[in-house]
Motif scaffolding. Structure first.
Motif, short mmCIF file in Angstrom:
data_model
loop_
_atom_site.label_atom_id
_atom_site.label_comp_id
_atom_site.label_asym_id
_atom_site.label_seq_id
_atom_site.Cartn_x
_atom_site.Cartn_y
_atom_site.Cartn_z
N LYS B 38 4.64 -2.12 -6.16
CA LYS B 38 3.96 -2.91 -5.14
C LYS B 38 4.84 -3.10 -3.92
O LYS B 38 4.38 -3.04 -2.78
CB LYS B 38 3.59 -4.28 -5.72
CG LYS B 38 2.43 -4.94 -4.99
CD LYS B 38 2.27 -6.41 -5.36
CE LYS B 38 1.83 -6.60 -6.78
NZ LYS B 38 1.57 -8.01 -7.10
N GLY B 39 6.13 -3.30 -4.16
CA GLY B 39 7.05 -3.53 -3.06
C GLY B 39 7.24 -2.29 -2.20
O GLY B 39 7.51 -2.40 -1.01
N SER B 40 7.10 -1.12 -2.79
CA SER B 40 7.29 0.10 -2.02
C SER B 40 6.09 0.36 -1.09
O SER B 40 6.19 1.16 -0.17
CB SER B 40 7.46 1.29 -2.95
OG SER B 40 6.27 1.54 -3.65
N ARG B 41 4.96 -0.30 -1.32
CA ARG B 41 3.77 -0.15 -0.48
C ARG B 41 3.32 1.31 -0.38
O ARG B 41 2.71 1.71 0.61
CB ARG B 41 4.01 -0.71 0.91
CG ARG B 41 4.19 -2.22 0.92
CD ARG B 41 4.56 -2.72 2.29
NE ARG B 41 3.49 -2.43 3.23
CZ ARG B 41 3.65 -2.46 4.54
NH1 ARG B 41 4.80 -2.74 5.07
NH2 ARG B 41 2.65 -2.20 5.33
N SER B 42 3.67 2.07 -1.40
CA SER B 42 3.32 3.49 -1.33
C SER B 42 1.82 3.67 -1.43
O SER B 42 1.25 4.57 -0.80
CB SER B 42 4.02 4.25 -2.43
OG SER B 42 3.71 3.68 -3.67
N GLN B 43 1.17 2.82 -2.21
CA GLN B 43 -0.28 2.94 -2.37
C GLN B 43 -0.99 2.77 -1.02
O GLN B 43 -1.86 3.57 -0.65
CB GLN B 43 -0.75 1.86 -3.36
CG GLN B 43 -2.08 2.13 -4.00
CD GLN B 43 -1.98 3.11 -5.14
OE1 GLN B 43 -0.91 3.38 -5.65
NE2 GLN B 43 -3.08 3.69 -5.53
N GLU B 44 -0.59 1.74 -0.26
CA GLU B 44 -1.26 1.50 1.03
C GLU B 44 -0.99 2.66 2.00
O GLU B 44 -1.92 3.17 2.65
CB GLU B 44 -0.72 0.22 1.68
CG GLU B 44 -0.80 -1.01 0.82
CD GLU B 44 -0.06 -2.18 1.46
OE1 GLU B 44 0.18 -3.15 0.76
OE2 GLU B 44 0.30 -2.09 2.65
N LEU B 45 0.29 3.05 2.07
CA LEU B 45 0.65 4.07 3.04
C LEU B 45 -0.03 5.40 2.73
O LEU B 45 -0.54 6.08 3.63
CB LEU B 45 2.17 4.24 3.07
CG LEU B 45 2.95 3.00 3.55
CD1 LEU B 45 4.44 3.21 3.33
CD2 LEU B 45 2.68 2.73 5.01
N LEU B 46 -0.04 5.76 1.43
CA LEU B 46 -0.65 7.02 1.07
C LEU B 46 -2.16 6.97 1.27
O LEU B 46 -2.76 7.95 1.72
CB LEU B 46 -0.34 7.35 -0.40
CG LEU B 46 1.12 7.68 -0.68
CD1 LEU B 46 1.34 7.79 -2.16
CD2 LEU B 46 1.52 8.97 -0.01
N GLY B 47 -2.76 5.83 0.97
CA GLY B 47 -4.19 5.70 1.21
C GLY B 47 -4.52 5.81 2.69
O GLY B 47 -5.49 6.47 3.08
N GLN B 48 -3.70 5.17 3.53
CA GLN B 48 -3.94 5.25 4.98
C GLN B 48 -3.76 6.69 5.47
O GLN B 48 -4.53 7.17 6.31
CB GLN B 48 -2.94 4.32 5.68
CG GLN B 48 -3.22 4.11 7.16
CD GLN B 48 -4.52 3.41 7.42
OE1 GLN B 48 -4.96 2.55 6.64
NE2 GLN B 48 -5.19 3.78 8.47
N ALA B 49 -2.75 7.37 4.94
CA ALA B 49 -2.52 8.76 5.34
C ALA B 49 -3.70 9.64 4.94
O ALA B 49 -4.14 10.50 5.72
CB ALA B 49 -1.23 9.28 4.69
N ALA B 50 -4.22 9.43 3.74
CA ALA B 50 -5.37 10.23 3.29
C ALA B 50 -6.58 9.94 4.17
O ALA B 50 -7.32 10.86 4.56
CB ALA B 50 -5.69 9.92 1.83
N ARG B 51 -6.78 8.67 4.53
CA ARG B 51 -7.93 8.34 5.40
C ARG B 51 -7.80 8.99 6.77
O ARG B 51 -8.77 9.51 7.34
CB ARG B 51 -8.03 6.82 5.53
CG ARG B 51 -9.03 6.22 4.58
CD ARG B 51 -9.14 4.72 4.72
NE ARG B 51 -8.54 4.09 3.56
CZ ARG B 51 -7.54 3.22 3.61
NH1 ARG B 51 -7.04 2.83 4.74
NH2 ARG B 51 -7.04 2.71 2.52
N ASN B 52 -6.59 8.95 7.32
CA ASN B 52 -6.38 9.58 8.64
C ASN B 52 -6.61 11.08 8.57
O ASN B 52 -7.17 11.69 9.50
CB ASN B 52 -4.96 9.29 9.13
CG ASN B 52 -4.78 7.85 9.52
OD1 ASN B 52 -5.75 7.16 9.79
ND2 ASN B 52 -3.54 7.38 9.53
#
Lengths: 179, 103
Positions: B38-52
């Motif tokens: 959760k602290g790495s925020r990888s889920q959010e960043l990867l999700g945002q990258a996939a959406r872009n």
């Protein structure tokens, strides 16, 4: 980490306690001090077999604590536990790694598409350069066409003048014929 | 995370304490793993990258379509240039004839 060290020491003391207590029990088995035995048995339930018998010696009735049967194979259970822990942790990390894999695949496909577009662009650029050169070589002919167009328009003007002159001549001839 | 309850409680055997300790350690390890993720925020960043990337895909397809049309138009221009090349070779004779007419 200190807590883990303490826990390891506790577990070690528990595992060593049966061996030490067993030796003490063997020594005390011959003695009549059976009041101590229940306490020892209570502490080492995994090694000492279940003793629920009551002994009466000298008018004193004693009883031993009923203990649970020892686990059949603690090593296998521990290994099973650690394996399942590893599976759980692997599952937790797999989600993120799959996201990375998805993004990697999307990037690869996009790069392939861009490479195709690059090839198409190179072809278009080469063809347009050839076309520009060919149209440059056609320029003298296009200038000739412009000259032809000017000459045709001057020819047309001459034809109009000739037509007007011939009409004037025809009118004068008719006038002279009537006289 | 560290539990300091190592002393046996009233009515609780060492074995029970041990199993509780093992259970709490397992839970702590799993909680630690989740917190790290959760602290790495990888889920959010990867999700945002996939959406872009999905948003960009439409533009990429449109660009590819335009490039293919441009290549077809270039091919047509080449055909037209060859036809013009064939026909302008007659213009020299035409010009000579006109020059004679206009003399």
């Amino acid at each position: 980490m200190a807590a883990t060290g303490d826990d390891a020491a506790a577990m070690d003391s528990i595992s060593r306690a049966p061996a030490a207590q067993l030796a003490a029990l063997n020594a005390a088995a011959a003695s009549s001090s059976q009041a101590k035995a229940p306490e020892d048995v209570a502490e080492i339930p995994a090694v000492v077999p279940k003793k629920t018998s009551t002994n009466s010696d000298g008018g004193v009735e004693t009883a031993e604590e009923a203990v649970e049967p020892a686990e059949p194979d603690i090593n296998e259970l521990c290994a099973d536990m650690f394996e399942k822990m590893a599976v759980v942790l692997q599952g937790e990390l797999t989600g993120t790694s799959e996201d990375y894999r998805l993004l990697e695949n999307m990037n690869k496909l996009t790069s392939l598409k861009y490479m195709e577009m690059k090839d198409i662009s190179i072809n278009i650029s080469r063809n347009l350069q050839d076309l520009n050169n060919k149209y440059a070589s056609l320029q003298p002919y296009l200038d000739q066409i412009n000259q032809i167009e000017e000459q045709v328009s001057s020819l047309e003007q001459g034809a109009y003048k000739l037509d007007a002159y011939s009409k004037k001549l025809e009118a004068r001839f008719k006038k002279l014929e009537k006289r | 995370m560290a539990s300091t309850e190592t002393q046996p409680r009233f009515g609780q055997s060492v074995k029970g304490l041990l199993s509780d300790k093992v259970g709490s350690c397992s839970g702590d390890v799993i909680a630690l793993t989740r917190q790290v993720l959760k602290g790495s925020r990888s889920q959010e960043l990867l999700g945002q990258a996939a959406r872009n990337m999905v948003i960009q895909e439409d533009a990429i397809l449109h660009s590819e379509d335009s490039l293919r049309k441009m290549s077809i138009i270039t091919t047509h221009l080449q055909y037209q240039q060859e036809a013009i090349q064939k026909n302008v070779e007659h213009s020299k004779n035409l010009q000579d004839q006109l020059r004679h007419l206009l003399k």
